[in-house]
Design a protein around this motif. Structure first.
Motif, short mmCIF file in Angstrom:
data_model
loop_
_atom_site.label_atom_id
_atom_site.label_comp_id
_atom_site.label_asym_id
_atom_site.label_seq_id
_atom_site.Cartn_x
_atom_site.Cartn_y
_atom_site.Cartn_z
N TYR A 109 29.03 81.74 61.05
CA TYR A 109 27.89 81.13 61.75
C TYR A 109 27.57 81.87 63.06
CZ TYR A 109 29.28 77.63 58.42
OH TYR A 109 29.62 76.99 57.25
N GLY A 110 28.21 83.01 63.25
CA GLY A 110 27.94 83.81 64.44
C GLY A 110 28.60 83.28 65.69
N ALA A 111 29.55 82.37 65.54
CA ALA A 111 30.25 81.78 66.69
C ALA A 111 31.65 82.37 66.79
CB ALA A 111 30.34 80.27 66.53
N GLN A 112 32.14 82.52 68.01
CA GLN A 112 33.55 82.85 68.18
C GLN A 112 34.36 81.60 67.85
OE1 GLN A 112 34.83 85.26 71.69
NE2 GLN A 112 32.72 84.85 72.34
N GLU A 113 35.45 81.77 67.13
CA GLU A 113 36.21 80.59 66.69
C GLU A 113 37.68 80.75 67.01
OE1 GLU A 113 35.50 79.46 62.62
OE2 GLU A 113 37.33 78.26 62.52
N TRP A 114 38.29 79.65 67.44
CA TRP A 114 39.72 79.58 67.69
C TRP A 114 40.25 78.30 67.03
CZ3 TRP A 114 35.93 80.50 71.21
CH2 TRP A 114 35.96 81.71 71.90
N ARG A 115 41.49 78.35 66.63
CA ARG A 115 42.11 77.15 66.04
C ARG A 115 43.40 76.83 66.76
NH1 ARG A 115 41.13 78.00 59.50
NH2 ARG A 115 38.85 77.84 59.62
N TRP A 116 43.57 75.54 67.00
CA TRP A 116 44.79 75.06 67.64
C TRP A 116 45.58 74.27 66.58
CZ3 TRP A 116 44.89 70.37 71.45
CH2 TRP A 116 46.21 70.18 71.91
N TYR A 117 46.62 74.91 66.09
CA TYR A 117 47.48 74.25 65.11
C TYR A 117 48.50 73.45 65.90
CZ TYR A 117 45.32 77.32 61.68
OH TYR A 117 44.41 77.96 60.88
N PHE A 118 48.16 72.20 66.12
CA PHE A 118 48.94 71.41 67.06
C PHE A 118 50.24 70.90 66.48
CE2 PHE A 118 47.25 67.94 64.72
CZ PHE A 118 45.90 68.21 64.54
N ASP A 119 50.38 70.91 65.16
CA ASP A 119 51.60 70.38 64.56
C ASP A 119 52.04 71.30 63.42
OD1 ASP A 119 53.63 69.06 63.32
OD2 ASP A 119 52.62 67.11 63.30
N PRO A 120 53.16 72.03 63.59
CA PRO A 120 53.61 72.96 62.54
C PRO A 120 53.88 72.26 61.21
CG PRO A 120 54.85 73.25 64.57
CD PRO A 120 54.02 72.03 64.76
N ASP A 121 54.15 70.96 61.26
CA ASP A 121 54.41 70.23 60.02
C ASP A 121 53.12 69.87 59.28
OD1 ASP A 121 57.11 70.35 60.47
OD2 ASP A 121 57.14 68.46 61.59
N HIS A 122 52.00 70.07 59.92
CA HIS A 122 50.71 69.77 59.28
C HIS A 122 49.76 70.95 59.46
CE1 HIS A 122 52.44 65.78 59.74
NE2 HIS A 122 51.65 65.39 58.76
N PRO A 123 50.06 72.09 58.80
CA PRO A 123 49.24 73.30 59.00
C PRO A 123 47.82 73.16 58.48
CG PRO A 123 50.80 73.63 57.22
CD PRO A 123 51.14 72.32 57.83
N ASP A 124 47.54 72.12 57.70
CA ASP A 124 46.17 71.93 57.23
C ASP A 124 45.33 71.13 58.22
OD1 ASP A 124 47.72 69.72 56.85
OD2 ASP A 124 46.72 69.10 54.99
N SER A 125 45.95 70.73 59.32
CA SER A 125 45.22 69.99 60.35
C SER A 125 45.20 70.81 61.63
CB SER A 125 45.89 68.65 60.64
OG SER A 125 45.89 67.85 59.48
N PHE A 126 44.07 70.93 62.20
CA PHE A 126 43.96 71.71 63.43
C PHE A 126 42.72 71.28 64.20
CE2 PHE A 126 42.18 74.03 59.85
CZ PHE A 126 40.90 74.30 60.27
N ILE A 127 42.67 71.68 65.45
CA ILE A 127 41.47 71.49 66.25
C ILE A 127 40.73 72.83 66.28
CG2 ILE A 127 40.53 70.83 68.51
CD1 ILE A 127 42.06 68.58 67.14
#
Lengths: 170, 126
Positions: A94-112
């Motif tokens: 979408y032309g946006a810079q993107e970052w992901r915060w994987y806040f819980d190593p036990d739930h790698p499918d969930s992130f901010i």
């Protein structure tokens, strides 16, 4: 300090490299000058002073309220840094810079997910309109409580926004 | 050393204005222009006149060490680059030859220099 890049490395944060390229790029870290001869005299419109205006100084997210956007008006465009470790995805589809915060190593499918979008073309003398989007991704059934400070910088001025995550279970 | 000159302009001529953009880099980052003073010594050969163009608005070079700019040339500061404008009035005092800039940057924590050889300054465009 030299910054060697392995010939087998796929990319660095600034430019893509061919994974099959042969050679090593070294960044020279002394002072040096780049000079361009111009075909004509450029226009010398006044340059605004560096500034950053945020639509909000803090946001809170939860499963029921999973997406927030902060409007940023700045000169020039901002760079973002984070108070906790994030994974940079570069520029997304979408032309946006993107970052992901994987806040819980036990739930790698969930992130901010954080995205920075620039509206329009930044110029040498105009203020830049940007949007900083914060998402709970994907439809995470579990979100632990957490907090992040996102700092925007023009190189000369800084401004921060506090992001708080509300703990939620389904 | 690692100084770089780019041009698609062709030769320079003494009766035509020359406009150049300069950026001081450290690693891959531009150094903000307001953070340093600029001195440019312009010449075309070892034995040619040395003409100065200076901008001490950052205030790091002591008064006793300052040069005086020749008329007909100016430095215009932007945010991450600066321009050098050389008019025919200034170029008139340079002999034909390879237009070369000896540039000194003085900041709070650095005093560094670059020498940039550009391209030939010719007398008259026919």
């Amino acid at each position: 300090m030299a910054n060697p890049i392995s010939k087998f490395q796929y990319a660095d944060p600034n430019d893509l490299m061919n994974p099959y390229a042969y050679g090593v790029r070294e960044t020279y870290c002394g002072y040096y000058t780049v000079c361009y001869a111009l075909p004509s005299r450029p226009s010398f419109a006044p340059v605004p002073a560096d500034s950053i205006t945020l639509s909000s100084a803090g946001v809170s997210l939860s499963v029921m309220d999973r997406r927030k956007c902060i409007d940023i008006v700045s000169y020039p465009a901002v760079a973002v840094s984070f108070s906790q470790d994030v994974t940079s995805l570069g520029v997304n589809d979408y032309g946006a810079q993107e970052w992901r915060w994987y806040f819980d190593p036990d739930h790698p499918d969930s992130f901010i997910c954080f995205q920075l979008v620039v509206h329009g073309d930044p110029s040498d003398v105009d203020m830049v309109n940007q949007c900083f989007v914060i998402d709970v991704c994907p439809a995470s059934p579990y979100i632990p409580a957490g907090a992040m400070t996102c700092t925007f910088s023009t190189g000369q001025v800084l401004s921060s926004v506090d992001v708080s995550i509300e703990a939620t279970w389904v | 050393m690692f100084d770089v000159f780019h041009s698609s302009v062709g030769f320079f001529y003494r009766q035509e204005e020359i406009d150049l953009s300069f950026t001081l880099m450290k690693c891959d980052d531009a150094v903000y222009v307001k953070d340093y003073d600029i001195e440019v010594c312009v010449y075309t050969s070892q034995l040619s006149n040395r003409l100065w163009v200076v901008d001490y608005s950052a205030g790091f070079v002591p008064e006793s060490e300052r040069h005086i700019s020749e008329s007909g040339a100016s430095i215009v500061r932007r945010r991450e680059n600066w321009y050098l404008i050389l008019t025919p009035e200034f170029l008139h005092f340079l002999e034909p030859g390879v237009l070369t800039f000896g540039i000194r940057y003085v900041g709070s924590s650095f005093d560094t220099a670059s020498v940039i050889k550009t391209q030939e300054l010719r007398d008259i465009r026919f």
